[in-house]
Design a protein around this motif. Structure first.
Motif: not given
Length: 405
Positions: A204, A207-208, A211, A237, A240-241
């Motif tokens: 979590h 994520r930022t 991105a 990414r 992470m997902e």
């Protein structure tokens, strides 16, 4: 032989041996007691005979019927006894040598108590052995049933059900073992939950920044550096997902949204996306084929089925070898490659996160997500290695009564 039979056999053998020893030794003790009494009578009769000058109390002098073994015993000048078996029962003899060299002897019929006791002891031993066997089997069955329940619960824990616990009843060693296993399961569940929470929180938090990294990479001028940054950022990414999806599946809050879908069309869509994603700049793509043996309309969550098939095809392309065949056979979809096959631990235990059979080529999250989504769909996912080589993953979707419409 199971534990129940082992305990029952042990109790039976022990009871039998105890009965045999008792039944054989008690009559011997009674006979020895009769011999001691006969010696006391002989001693008293010999003193009385010496005082009166004639045999008394049935004492005989130099009896011709004196048994030879008894005569041999008293030649050394000692008193002795002998049990003589006759057709009418046992006869107890006692004899000694007098100072004048004559043989003084007495004999009386045995009271037969030892024979009666021996018979009763054998009967009682047989009954006692039978009762002990029944009681032993009953207790052994109870213990074995508790151990089987504990073993089933322990196997459930080993299979991943960390909510399973062993029943703690009684105050014996089995209860102590059960308590230790439950404490271990509690500690293991707490540790795994903490690790999952930490992993999800890290994903979590990333994520930022990820991105932002992808957005920044889009601003780079075209070139090798821009391609490398985008490729690495994309992989980060995706990882992470995947971690976040595993966390959502572990939380148990996910729910399927079923609707009717044509399985062959869904499979073709998955293959088309997988091929397009791996097509090189020169237009060459991986060899992935779809073979429809029997098409079917199934009521399921197409997004989750697509996710499962995508992960299976991606895993086949990444760790296996082409060609990759996706076969639709009614509600069953098989994904097969022609590589070295699945590792044995995956076939035996199923997918496990952060464990893969290929060194340095993955974290095992793809197949873990596929297995989690399959369970959420109420479907079945199995893995195997065909005899002619390669790896085979089989997804079997549940069939509803309206499936043939």
């Amino acid at each position: 032989m199971g534990l129940r039979l082992k305990i029952g056999a042990t109790i039976t053998v022990t009871a039998t041996l105890a009965a045999m020893v008792t039944a054989s030794q008690v009559p011997v003790l009674l006979t020895n007691r009769e011999c001691d009494v006969q010696l006391e009578r002989l001693h008293y009769a010999a003193r009385l005979t010496e005082q009166q000058g004639r045999p008394a109390l049935g004492l005989t002098v130099d009896p011709p019927e004196l048994p030879g073994p008894l005569r041999a015993k008293i030649l050394g000048g000692h008193r002795a006894t002998y049990v003589q078996s006759t057709g009418h029962g046992n006869v107890i003899w006692a004899a000694e040598m007098s100072d004048g060299g004559a043989v003084l002897a007495m004999h009386t019929a045995s009271n037969g108590l030892s024979d009666e006791v021996e018979r009763v002891m054998w009967q009682s031993g047989a009954v006692g052995t039978g009762v002990a066997t029944v009681i032993g089997l009953g207790l052994a069955t109870r213990f074995a049933r508790r151990l089987r329940r504990s073993a089933r619960s322990a196997q459930e824990i080993a299979d991943g059900d960390l909510t399973a616990r062993l029943p703690e009843t009684g105050r014996d060693e089995i209860t102590t073992l059960t308590h230790a296993v439950n404490a271990m399961a509690d500690a293991l569940a707490a540790r795994l939950q903490a690790e999952r929470e930490v992993t999800a929180n890290i994903a979590h938090e990333l994520r930022t920044p990820v991105a932002g990294l992808i957005a920044a990479a889009a601003l780079l001028p075209d070139g090798r550096a821009e391609t490398m940054v985008k490729e690495r950022a994309g992989r980060l990414r995706d990882l992470m997902e995947d971690v976040l999806e595993v966390a959502r599946l572990d939380s148990g809050t996910e729910a399927a949204e079923p609707r009717w879908v044509e399985l062959s069309a869904l499979a073709r869509r998955v293959v088309r996306a997988a091929v397009e994603g791996r097509t090189a700049t020169d237009g060459t793509g991986p060899d992935v084929r779809v073979d429809v043996v029997t098409d079917a309309m199934v009521e399921t969550d197409p997004r989750r089925v697509e996710r499962v098939l995508t992960n299976l095809v991606t895993n086949a392309l990444r760790h296996g070898a082409e060609p990759v065949l996706v076969e639709v056979d009614g509600p069953t979809v098989r994904v097969r490659d022609h590589g070295t096959g699945f590792p044995e631990h995956l076939i035996a235990q199923g997918p496990q996160r952060f464990r893969t059979g290929a060194e340095g080529t993955g974290l095992g999250l793809g197949l873990t997500i596929a297995a989690g989504q399959t369970a959420l769909l109420g479907a079945r996912l199995t893995f195997g290695n065909p005899t002619d080589g390669g790896a085979l993953a089989t997804l079997t979707l549940p069939v509803t009564p309206e499936a043939g419409r």
